[in-house]
Motif scaffolding. Structure first.
Motif, PDB file in Angstrom:
ATOM      1  N   PRO A 239      52.548 -27.640 -41.120  1.00 60.04           N
ATOM      2  CA  PRO A 239      51.005 -27.499 -41.873  1.00 60.04           C
ATOM      3  C   PRO A 239      51.472 -28.115 -43.528  1.00 60.04           C
ATOM      4  N   PRO A 240      50.356 -28.804 -43.824  1.00 57.94           N
ATOM      5  CA  PRO A 240      50.551 -29.615 -45.353  1.00 57.94           C
ATOM      6  C   PRO A 240      50.680 -28.482 -46.200  1.00 57.94           C
ATOM      7  N   ARG A 246      54.924 -28.795 -49.388  1.00 60.16           N
ATOM      8  CA  ARG A 246      54.911 -28.731 -50.692  1.00 60.16           C
ATOM      9  C   ARG A 246      55.999 -29.506 -51.261  1.00 60.16           C
ATOM     10  N   GLU A 247      57.220 -29.281 -50.775  1.00 61.70           N
ATOM     11  CA  GLU A 247      58.371 -29.944 -51.137  1.00 61.70           C
ATOM     12  C   GLU A 247      58.282 -31.360 -51.142  1.00 61.70           C
ATOM     13  N   ILE A 248      57.711 -32.042 -49.894  1.00 58.27           N
ATOM     14  CA  ILE A 248      57.504 -33.467 -49.686  1.00 58.27           C
ATOM     15  C   ILE A 248      56.486 -34.020 -50.884  1.00 58.27           C
ATOM     16  N   ALA A 249      55.240 -33.214 -51.031  1.00 60.88           N
ATOM     17  CA  ALA A 249      54.480 -33.548 -52.071  1.00 60.88           C
ATOM     18  C   ALA A 249      55.138 -33.590 -53.404  1.00 60.88           C
ATOM     19  N   GLN A 277      43.809 -36.994 -57.389  1.00 64.36           N
ATOM     20  CA  GLN A 277      43.445 -38.443 -57.313  1.00 64.36           C
ATOM     21  C   GLN A 277      44.465 -39.259 -56.529  1.00 64.36           C
ATOM     22  N   THR A 278      45.701 -38.956 -56.537  1.00 60.07           N
ATOM     23  CA  THR A 278      46.734 -39.427 -55.443  1.00 60.07           C
ATOM     24  C   THR A 278      46.243 -39.244 -54.215  1.00 60.07           C
ATOM     25  N   ALA A 279      45.925 -38.025 -53.570  1.00 59.52           N
ATOM     26  CA  ALA A 279      45.533 -37.586 -52.467  1.00 59.52           C
ATOM     27  C   ALA A 279      44.381 -38.452 -52.114  1.00 59.52           C
ATOM     28  N   ASP A 280      43.273 -38.737 -52.904  1.00 60.71           N
ATOM     29  CA  ASP A 280      42.067 -39.742 -52.784  1.00 60.71           C
ATOM     30  C   ASP A 280      42.662 -41.068 -52.268  1.00 60.71           C
ATOM     31  N   HIS A 281      43.628 -41.500 -52.974  1.00 55.57           N
ATOM     32  CA  HIS A 281      44.265 -42.907 -52.769  1.00 55.57           C
ATOM     33  C   HIS A 281      44.941 -43.038 -51.255  1.00 55.57           C
ATOM     34  N   LEU A 322      49.725 -36.548 -45.933  1.00 56.22           N
ATOM     35  CA  LEU A 322      50.304 -36.364 -47.266  1.00 56.22           C
ATOM     36  C   LEU A 322      49.227 -36.147 -48.126  1.00 56.22           C
ATOM     37  N   ALA A 323      47.896 -36.482 -47.903  1.00 57.49           N
ATOM     38  CA  ALA A 323      46.768 -36.441 -48.804  1.00 57.49           C
ATOM     39  C   ALA A 323      46.576 -34.700 -48.885  1.00 57.49           C
ATOM     40  N   ALA A 324      46.638 -34.234 -47.430  1.00 56.59           N
ATOM     41  CA  ALA A 324      46.508 -32.571 -47.447  1.00 56.59           C
ATOM     42  C   ALA A 324      47.450 -31.878 -48.211  1.00 56.59           C
ATOM     43  N   ALA A 325      48.870 -32.412 -48.002  1.00 55.38           N
ATOM     44  CA  ALA A 325      49.727 -31.814 -48.748  1.00 55.38           C
ATOM     45  C   ALA A 325      49.693 -32.030 -50.215  1.00 55.38           C
ATOM     46  N   LEU A 326      49.086 -33.094 -50.839  1.00 53.59           N
ATOM     47  CA  LEU A 326      49.009 -33.225 -52.295  1.00 53.59           C
ATOM     48  C   LEU A 326      48.059 -32.559 -52.777  1.00 53.59           C
ATOM     49  N   ARG A 327      46.800 -32.262 -51.952  1.00 56.93           N
ATOM     50  CA  ARG A 327      45.783 -31.263 -52.420  1.00 56.93           C
ATOM     51  C   ARG A 327      46.370 -29.738 -52.418  1.00 56.93           C
TER      52      ARG A 327
END
Length: 334
Positions: A239-240, A246-249, A277-281, A322-327
């Motif tokens: 799960p992101p 979170r650790e990877i993000a 913003q990074t997640a959007d990228h 990764l976007a989901a993890a960043l968010r």
């Protein structure tokens, strides 16, 4: 078939032919060639065969259909060679024949897709049959000319030269077609000049000198293990919003904010807004992966053909994971 026959009975050549599927003339030929001789003869001179001889004739027929020569068959029947050795020899032969057929098919497919001249057909046939050493020499000549007349960054030169085609021993038709196109591409003087101009501009204008410098390449390569961790987690359906996500993000953001950091400038601050913003990228990257642009220049085409020849299609980067993890990491930890 042999098992239903009387092992003590002798059979005339006509029966032998019917039981083995050989013609009478073929049975005679193998007898005259000392491959399988008759077990006995009638007073009138007619040939007779016992069950053992018929079994050997059936084996002869099978081996002949597999392409074995009479000399090889004699050695097998005499116990001088095993069936395994014979099979290994003929498998290797068939694989070489298959490789030749694939090369021919690739050349013919290329001819059909182009309006090829006789000279081009001869060239394509030669390119398809090149040895590993000849292919390496052609690629080395290409990069030597591309890098002549300017001083490209050493690390970039190593990377370009490392991206070379490695045609397997038994390539597919698609791999051969890609190699033929690639070989024609790198032989073209205008293409070599175009690639030189393209890479010169990339490395020497705008942000090129910074992005191709060794320190920057070191920083960019530092993302490799983090990206691999993200791919592993996405493949394992982690799960992101989990602690591992979170650790990877956090690792990704730590790497990203430090790329352009200097002693006088700590770089981009790590804020929730920056993470979103990074997640959007990342989502933009996922969309790019779904509809990648067609290769624009000869260098892009070179790399695409090398990928096809090497059958090196890499695992897709998990942009959306990764976007989901960043968010999720932009929210306060619970």
């Amino acid at each position: 078939m042999v098992s239903r026959m009387d092992r003590n009975e002798l059979y005339p050549i006509g029966d032998v032919a019917r039981r083995t599927g050989l013609s009478i003339s073929a049975v005679r030929y193998y007898a005259d060639a000392d491959v399988v001789t008759p077990s006995a003869s009638t007073p009138a001179g007619h040939r007779l065969y016992d069950v053992s001889a018929i079994a050997r004739l059936e084996l002869v027929r099978t081996l002949r259909e597999l392409g074995a020569g009479l000399g090889e068959i004699r050695r097998v029947l005499a116990g001088e060679a095993t069936l395994r050795e014979l099979a290994a020899t003929h498998l290797a032969l068939l694989q070489r024949q298959e490789a030749r057929l694939r090369r021919r098919r690739a050349v013919l497919s290329t001819i059909l897709s182009q309006d090829s001249t006789a000279e081009q057909v001869l060239l394509m046939h030669k390119l398809a049959g090149m040895s590993d050493e000849e292919r390496d020499r052609l690629i080395d000549e290409f990069w030597t000319e591309v890098c002549t007349g300017w001083e490209p960054p050493e690390r970039m030169t190593e990377w370009w030269r490392a991206a070379r085609p490695e045609l397997p021993d038994y390539p597919t038709t698609a791999q051969l077609e890609a190699w033929i196109e690639l070989a024609e591409l790198v032989r073209d003087t205008e293409v070599r000049q175009a690639v030189r101009r393209e890479l010169y501009e990339v490395c020497t204008t705008g942000a090129g000198p910074l992005m191709t410098s060794s320190p920057m390449l070191d920083r960019l390569e530092a993302a490799t293990p983090i990206g691999q961790a993200a791919m592993d987690a996405a493949r394992e359906q982690v799960p992101p919003d989990s602690p591992r996500g979170r650790e990877i993000a956090d690792q990704w953001i730590g790497w990203l904010t430090g790329i352009f950091a200097t002693p006088d400038d700590p770089g981009t601050p790590d804020t929730p807004e920056f993470r979103i913003q990074t997640a959007d990228h990342m989502l933009a990257g996922a969309e790019w992966d779904r509809t990648p642009p067609q290769p624009e220049g000869p260098f892009d085409r070179y790399m695409a053909l090398v990928t096809t020849v090497n059958n090196a299609h890499q695992e897709q980067f998990p942009w959306e994971w990764l976007a989901a993890a960043l968010r999720a990491s932009a929210r306060p930890a619970r």
